[in-house]
Motif scaffolding. Sequence first.
Motif, short mmCIF file in Angstrom:
data_model
loop_
_atom_site.label_atom_id
_atom_site.label_comp_id
_atom_site.label_asym_id
_atom_site.label_seq_id
_atom_site.Cartn_x
_atom_site.Cartn_y
_atom_site.Cartn_z
N VAL A 170 0.87 -1.17 0.00
CA VAL A 170 0.00 0.00 0.00
C VAL A 170 0.91 1.23 0.00
N GLY A 171 0.67 2.14 -0.93
CA GLY A 171 1.47 3.36 -1.02
C GLY A 171 0.61 4.58 -0.77
N TRP A 172 1.20 5.57 -0.10
CA TRP A 172 0.51 6.81 0.27
C TRP A 172 1.37 7.99 -0.16
N CYS A 173 1.01 8.70 -1.23
CA CYS A 173 1.70 9.93 -1.65
C CYS A 173 0.98 11.10 -0.98
N CYS A 174 1.71 11.87 -0.18
CA CYS A 174 1.11 12.92 0.65
C CYS A 174 1.63 14.29 0.23
N TYR A 175 0.71 15.19 -0.10
CA TYR A 175 1.07 16.52 -0.57
C TYR A 175 0.47 17.57 0.38
N PRO A 176 1.28 18.05 1.36
CA PRO A 176 0.78 19.05 2.30
C PRO A 176 0.65 20.42 1.62
N PRO A 177 -0.14 21.32 2.23
CA PRO A 177 -0.29 22.66 1.64
C PRO A 177 1.03 23.43 1.61
N THR A 178 1.92 23.17 2.57
CA THR A 178 3.25 23.77 2.56
C THR A 178 4.25 22.68 2.91
N GLY A 179 5.44 22.83 2.42
CA GLY A 179 6.49 21.85 2.72
C GLY A 179 6.55 20.76 1.65
N PRO A 180 7.55 19.91 1.77
CA PRO A 180 7.77 18.88 0.75
C PRO A 180 6.76 17.73 0.86
N PRO A 181 6.51 17.07 -0.25
CA PRO A 181 5.63 15.90 -0.21
C PRO A 181 6.31 14.74 0.52
N ARG A 182 5.51 13.79 0.97
CA ARG A 182 6.04 12.62 1.67
C ARG A 182 5.42 11.36 1.08
N GLN B 28 -4.20 1.20 8.89
CA GLN B 28 -3.06 2.05 8.51
C GLN B 28 -3.36 3.55 8.59
N LEU B 29 -4.59 3.94 8.34
CA LEU B 29 -4.92 5.36 8.23
C LEU B 29 -4.60 6.19 9.47
N PRO B 30 -4.89 5.75 10.69
CA PRO B 30 -4.53 6.59 11.86
C PRO B 30 -3.02 6.85 11.96
N GLY B 31 -2.20 5.89 11.58
CA GLY B 31 -0.75 6.10 11.59
C GLY B 31 -0.32 7.16 10.58
N ILE B 32 -0.93 7.14 9.41
CA ILE B 32 -0.64 8.16 8.40
C ILE B 32 -1.06 9.53 8.93
N HIS B 33 -2.24 9.58 9.54
CA HIS B 33 -2.72 10.84 10.10
C HIS B 33 -1.79 11.36 11.19
N ALA C 120 1.41 10.76 11.56
CA ALA C 120 2.68 11.18 10.95
C ALA C 120 2.55 12.55 10.27
N LEU C 121 1.39 12.83 9.71
CA LEU C 121 1.20 14.10 9.00
C LEU C 121 0.75 15.22 9.93
N GLY C 122 0.03 14.89 10.98
CA GLY C 122 -0.41 15.89 11.96
C GLY C 122 -1.43 16.88 11.44
N ARG C 123 -2.16 16.53 10.40
CA ARG C 123 -3.16 17.42 9.81
C ARG C 123 -4.33 16.58 9.32
N PRO C 124 -5.46 17.24 9.03
CA PRO C 124 -6.55 16.50 8.39
C PRO C 124 -6.09 15.94 7.05
N ILE C 125 -6.75 14.89 6.61
CA ILE C 125 -6.39 14.21 5.36
C ILE C 125 -7.56 14.25 4.39
#
Length: 191
Positions: free
Chosen positions: A58-70, A88-93, A95-100
Amino acid sequence: MHGVAPGKTTARRTGAVVVFADETALSLLPPVRATWAPRGRTPVIRVRMGKRPKTSLVGWCCYPPTGPPRFFYRLVPGSVNDRELIRQLPGIHRALGRPIILIWDNLGSHRSRRMRAFADRTDWLTLVFLPPYAPDLNPVEGGWAHLKNGPLANLGARTLDELVGVARQGLRHIQRRPTLLNGFLAGTGLT
């Protein structure tokens, strides 16, 4: 739940991270790609026939409003279902510390009753679905292509552990290169 268009506006308004997700399978049958060899010496990939164990990814490409993608990934023995994605979703949340705002395809486990109930119970998750038959709109597909055309291409792994080891190296390569993740997004035309 929304179609693709609302994602950008909602992300800007809420400060959410736009996350694309996708699954793929890895098996001992290698992705065969073109290669070079001396004339008259056709390369041969030797693989074991019979039972071919596989693992899912399972891959998760994350693009925050500011800062680099993860990029995050999880290897899962066997197949991926809605329970595994919800796990898996709560762990991703965290790690990102923001709404998804989670954008993915119309796979049954993405649209399941259990997944919808999970999204309804959380205040940090919005589900958005890609149009049917549109893998070209998901940047995670670029990650899978990068992996399968790179480190896994023509790999005649003898064991699943060997295959997973090479896959992890390729996935870490993707994680360390935000410009690559931006390129996957640019390849979708959704920027």
